[in-house]
Design a protein around this motif. Structure first.
Motif, PDB file in Angstrom:
ATOM      1  N   ALA A 173       0.828  -1.209   0.000  1.00 36.36           N
ATOM      2  CA  ALA A 173       0.000   0.000   0.000  1.00 36.36           C
ATOM      3  C   ALA A 173       0.862   1.259   0.000  1.00 36.36           C
ATOM      4  O   ALA A 173       0.570   2.228  -0.717  1.00 36.36           O
ATOM      5  CB  ALA A 173      -0.939  -0.011   1.199  1.00 36.36           C
ATOM      6  N   LEU A 174       1.934   1.255   0.790  1.00 40.99           N
ATOM      7  CA  LEU A 174       2.749   2.457   0.916  1.00 40.99           C
ATOM      8  C   LEU A 174       3.728   2.639  -0.239  1.00 40.99           C
ATOM      9  O   LEU A 174       4.323   3.708  -0.387  1.00 40.99           O
ATOM     10  CB  LEU A 174       3.499   2.436   2.247  1.00 40.99           C
ATOM     11  CG  LEU A 174       2.602   2.550   3.482  1.00 40.99           C
ATOM     12  CD1 LEU A 174       3.420   2.483   4.761  1.00 40.99           C
ATOM     13  CD2 LEU A 174       1.797   3.836   3.459  1.00 40.99           C
ATOM     14  N   TYR A 175       3.905   1.620  -1.058  1.00 36.13           N
ATOM     15  CA  TYR A 175       4.701   1.822  -2.270  1.00 36.13           C
ATOM     16  C   TYR A 175       4.068   2.900  -3.131  1.00 36.13           C
ATOM     17  O   TYR A 175       4.764   3.708  -3.760  1.00 36.13           O
ATOM     18  CB  TYR A 175       4.811   0.511  -3.047  1.00 36.13           C
ATOM     19  CG  TYR A 175       5.605   0.628  -4.330  1.00 36.13           C
ATOM     20  CD1 TYR A 175       6.977   0.870  -4.300  1.00 36.13           C
ATOM     21  CD2 TYR A 175       4.987   0.519  -5.572  1.00 36.13           C
ATOM     22  CE1 TYR A 175       7.714   0.989  -5.469  1.00 36.13           C
ATOM     23  CE2 TYR A 175       5.712   0.635  -6.746  1.00 36.13           C
ATOM     24  CZ  TYR A 175       7.080   0.865  -6.685  1.00 36.13           C
ATOM     25  OH  TYR A 175       7.803   0.987  -7.859  1.00 36.13           O
TER      26      TYR A 175
ATOM     27  N   TRP B  39       6.678  -6.582  -7.507  1.00 36.50           N
ATOM     28  CA  TRP B  39       8.115  -6.727  -7.348  1.00 36.50           C
ATOM     29  C   TRP B  39       8.582  -6.100  -6.039  1.00 36.50           C
ATOM     30  O   TRP B  39       9.415  -6.673  -5.330  1.00 36.50           O
ATOM     31  CB  TRP B  39       8.841  -6.080  -8.540  1.00 36.50           C
ATOM     32  CG  TRP B  39       8.964  -7.000  -9.715  1.00 36.50           C
ATOM     33  CD1 TRP B  39       7.955  -7.496 -10.472  1.00 36.50           C
ATOM     34  CD2 TRP B  39      10.180  -7.544 -10.246  1.00 36.50           C
ATOM     35  NE1 TRP B  39       8.446  -8.302 -11.465  1.00 36.50           N
ATOM     36  CE2 TRP B  39       9.815  -8.347 -11.350  1.00 36.50           C
ATOM     37  CE3 TRP B  39      11.528  -7.417  -9.931  1.00 36.50           C
ATOM     38  CZ2 TRP B  39      10.761  -9.033 -12.117  1.00 36.50           C
ATOM     39  CZ3 TRP B  39      12.471  -8.094 -10.693  1.00 36.50           C
ATOM     40  CH2 TRP B  39      12.081  -8.892 -11.770  1.00 36.50           C
ATOM     41  N   PHE B  40       8.069  -4.923  -5.738  1.00 34.93           N
ATOM     42  CA  PHE B  40       8.472  -4.249  -4.509  1.00 34.93           C
ATOM     43  C   PHE B  40       8.102  -5.086  -3.288  1.00 34.93           C
ATOM     44  O   PHE B  40       8.912  -5.265  -2.371  1.00 34.93           O
ATOM     45  CB  PHE B  40       7.814  -2.875  -4.420  1.00 34.93           C
ATOM     46  CG  PHE B  40       8.164  -2.108  -3.180  1.00 34.93           C
ATOM     47  CD1 PHE B  40       9.436  -1.590  -3.003  1.00 34.93           C
ATOM     48  CD2 PHE B  40       7.220  -1.883  -2.190  1.00 34.93           C
ATOM     49  CE1 PHE B  40       9.771  -0.873  -1.850  1.00 34.93           C
ATOM     50  CE2 PHE B  40       7.539  -1.177  -1.045  1.00 34.93           C
ATOM     51  CZ  PHE B  40       8.819  -0.667  -0.873  1.00 34.93           C
ATOM     52  N   TYR B  41       6.888  -5.618  -3.270  1.00 38.80           N
ATOM     53  CA  TYR B  41       6.482  -6.438  -2.133  1.00 38.80           C
ATOM     54  C   TYR B  41       7.376  -7.669  -2.016  1.00 38.80           C
ATOM     55  O   TYR B  41       7.834  -8.016  -0.920  1.00 38.80           O
ATOM     56  CB  TYR B  41       5.020  -6.873  -2.250  1.00 38.80           C
ATOM     57  CG  TYR B  41       4.681  -7.903  -1.197  1.00 38.80           C
ATOM     58  CD1 TYR B  41       4.460  -7.516   0.118  1.00 38.80           C
ATOM     59  CD2 TYR B  41       4.666  -9.264  -1.506  1.00 38.80           C
ATOM     60  CE1 TYR B  41       4.208  -8.455   1.107  1.00 38.80           C
ATOM     61  CE2 TYR B  41       4.422 -10.207  -0.528  1.00 38.80           C
ATOM     62  CZ  TYR B  41       4.194  -9.795   0.777  1.00 38.80           C
ATOM     63  OH  TYR B  41       3.967 -10.724   1.754  1.00 38.80           O
ATOM     64  N   ASN B  42       7.630  -8.351  -3.112  1.00 38.49           N
ATOM     65  CA  ASN B  42       8.395  -9.593  -3.056  1.00 38.49           C
ATOM     66  C   ASN B  42       9.837  -9.359  -2.625  1.00 38.49           C
ATOM     67  O   ASN B  42      10.403 -10.156  -1.862  1.00 38.49           O
ATOM     68  CB  ASN B  42       8.351 -10.302  -4.409  1.00 38.49           C
ATOM     69  CG  ASN B  42       7.010 -10.973  -4.664  1.00 38.49           C
ATOM     70  OD1 ASN B  42       6.391 -11.485  -3.742  1.00 38.49           O
ATOM     71  ND2 ASN B  42       6.552 -10.961  -5.893  1.00 38.49           N
ATOM     72  N   VAL B  43      10.443  -8.272  -3.101  1.00 40.05           N
ATOM     73  CA  VAL B  43      11.807  -7.975  -2.660  1.00 40.05           C
ATOM     74  C   VAL B  43      11.815  -7.677  -1.163  1.00 40.05           C
ATOM     75  O   VAL B  43      12.679  -8.161  -0.416  1.00 40.05           O
ATOM     76  CB  VAL B  43      12.382  -6.790  -3.466  1.00 40.05           C
ATOM     77  CG1 VAL B  43      13.716  -6.351  -2.872  1.00 40.05           C
ATOM     78  CG2 VAL B  43      12.561  -7.172  -4.920  1.00 40.05           C
TER      79      VAL B  43
END
Length: 504
Positions: free
Chosen positions: A96-98, A147-151
């Motif tokens: 969410a914050l991304y 991608w951001f979440y997974n990293v």
């Protein structure tokens, strides 16, 4: 006068088995024939055996984290239609914050957008988010949020494994204690809800370095942890109390100094060049109203029941809700009062309390008195209670209460914008059970501090395995203080009789 050995003397040459040292596990073991006998070959102790206790615990931690990733997978696309993030319990601030913090637009935390978290968390968000955004710009076919979440999930999971490894390293004679952490449903549901494992992993390394008598380096990691989330700073308080009791102020000074220097060093660039962005975290915490599930929330609900129809139609908790500055001062005062009680306990206990015991009490007191208790804050308590009181029964009861609150909380989120899903009283009941079980854990830890013979960890360690430079005899003033309160019945040594003049 109570004394403590200057060195850690082995109580046993063999690591303990949970079925013999934990009453709850001992009872469960009756279904498979009872605990191991005294002459049994313990699994993990056979020469050449691959699946040692350490490897089993680390594998279980990885398995729990993998299941947690799967549980969050319905939310990874960011396509949160029909409240899927709540109906499937997969909401995560990370994704969410991304978007909310502008990372998807290439905004640099604090520089282009004020971030609501302490600086190390903001640095971490930027260090992972900006490369993902740059890669997404050149590869428009990928979903940047996924991608951001997974990293983030990978790095946070690695820090959770580091935390499990630290618990194992601190409890070499009790490796199965770490299983409480490794298989906890708390990790399954909340490991990647936010960036809390960043602070937990750093604080865990700090505790390990302290135990290995590297106080300056311990302070560096505690300072980094405190710059990610505030709570690791609270560990300095128990260290101070125990340092006073054990005449070890010099190591504490080095730890406290390096904590302060590290915290100041990592904060300085944002503080100096982007001061308003740096203030965002502090102002947000000052201005935030009563949060869901806190003691104050429960009190405000009861106000509505008890004071409905009275003149003004407002009870004390509702009044505090309308006067947030006063609420802040009151919550700080209650926390300070709890810390004062912990200090008295630390100095009057018959034996020097263990560091993990006092640290758990301080962090739990902060949460119990705070006006904000986000769902993932439960992760702060998990490694500390494993180190402080590794007994399955009470921790399972607490975990059940946390799960009940977790489900009720998501039901409240679902009903926030539409028809209520559950009665408000059900959510308040779940919140109360969480508060009560944490308070009960505190009471059990206090009991074992006051009666150290009940402390399971002391069955295998003659002194505090986390104490590091604190281990040794008490300062003389401790015995005097205990005698003053009539807690130490041993008589003070009598003065020698005066010499009679020699007879001639």
């Amino acid at each position: 006068m109570s004394t403590q050995p200057s060195e850690d003397v082995d109580r046993t040459d063999q690591p303990s088995a949970q079925a013999t040292s934990d009453g709850f596990v001992r009872g469960l073991s009756q279904a498979i024939g009872g605990p191991l006998g005294s002459h049994a070959v313990r699994p993990g102790n056979r020469p050449g055996r691959f699946w040692t206790a350490t490897r089993i615990i680390l594998a279980l931690t990885c398995l729990t984290l993998a299941f947690s990733w799967v549980q969050k997978s319905p939310c990874q696309s960011g396509d949160w239609q029909q409240n899927v993030q709540y109906t499937r319990f997969c909401y995560t601030d990370v994704l969410a914050l991304y978007y909310a913090e502008g990372l998807n637009e290439g905004k640099v935390p604090y520089v282009d957008h004020p971030v609501e978290y302490p600086v190390v968390t903001g640095y971490f968000m930027g260090a992972l988010g900006l490369p993902v955004h740059a890669f997404g710009e050149s590869h428009p076919e990928i979903n940047q949020g996924t991608w951001f979440y997974n990293v983030n999930a990978f790095v946070l999971s690695a820090l959770a494994v580091v935390t499990a490894a630290v618990i194992l390293a601190l409890r070499r004679r009790r490796p199965w204690d770490a299983a409480i952490f490794a298989v906890s449903p708390i990790i399954f549901f909340t490991a990647t809800v936010n960036w809390d494992f960043l602070a937990i992993g750093l604080a865990a390394v700090g505790l390990y370095l302290w135990a290995k008598k590297h106080p300056a380096w311990a302070g560096v990691f505690l300072g980094l942890g405190a710059a990610a989330k505030l709570w690791p700073l609270f560990i300095i308080g128990p260290l101070f109390l125990l340092a006073l009791r054990s005449k070890s102020l010099r190591p504490w000074f080095w730890a406290a100094a390096t904590t302060a220097i590290t915290w100041a060093a990592v904060n300085f660039p944002v503080f100096w060049w982007y001061h308003e962005s740096w203030l965002r975290f502090f102002r947000l915490n000052e201005e935030r109203p009563i949060d869901w599930g806190t003691l104050w929330y429960v009190g405000r609900y009861l106000d509505g029941k008890w004071f409905a129809g009275t003149p003004g139609d407002q009870g004390p908790f509702q009044w505090l809700s309308n006067h947030v500055p006063t609420l802040n001062y009151l919550s700080y005062a209650l926390f300070a009062l709890c810390c004062a009680g912990i200090a008295v306990l630390a100095w009057l206990a018959p034996r020097r309390p263990r560091l993990a015991q006092l640290s758990f009490l301080v962090v739990a007191a902060f949460l119990l008195t705070s006006k904000v208790w986000s769902q993932q804050y439960v992760l702060w308590l998990l490694p500390l209670i494993v180190l402080a009181r590794p007994k399955w029964g009470a921790i399972i009861a607490w975990t059940v209460a946390e799960f009940a609150y977790f489900t009720a909380f998501y039901a409240e989120l679902l009903g926030a914008g539409s028809k209520p899903v559950i009665p408000e009283g059900t959510f308040v009941l779940a919140s109360s059970l969480r508060l009560i079980t944490v308070a009960v854990l505190c009471g059990l830890v206090v009991r074992e501090i006051w009666k150290p013979e009940l402390d399971a960890v002391r069955l295998n360690y003659s002194d505090d395995p986390d104490g590091g430079p604190l281990n040794g005899p008490d300062a003389p003033w401790i015995a005097t203080l205990r005698r003053t309160f009539r807690l130490d019945r041993s008589p003070a040594p009598a003065d020698p009789p005066p010499l009679e003049p020699a007879k001639v």
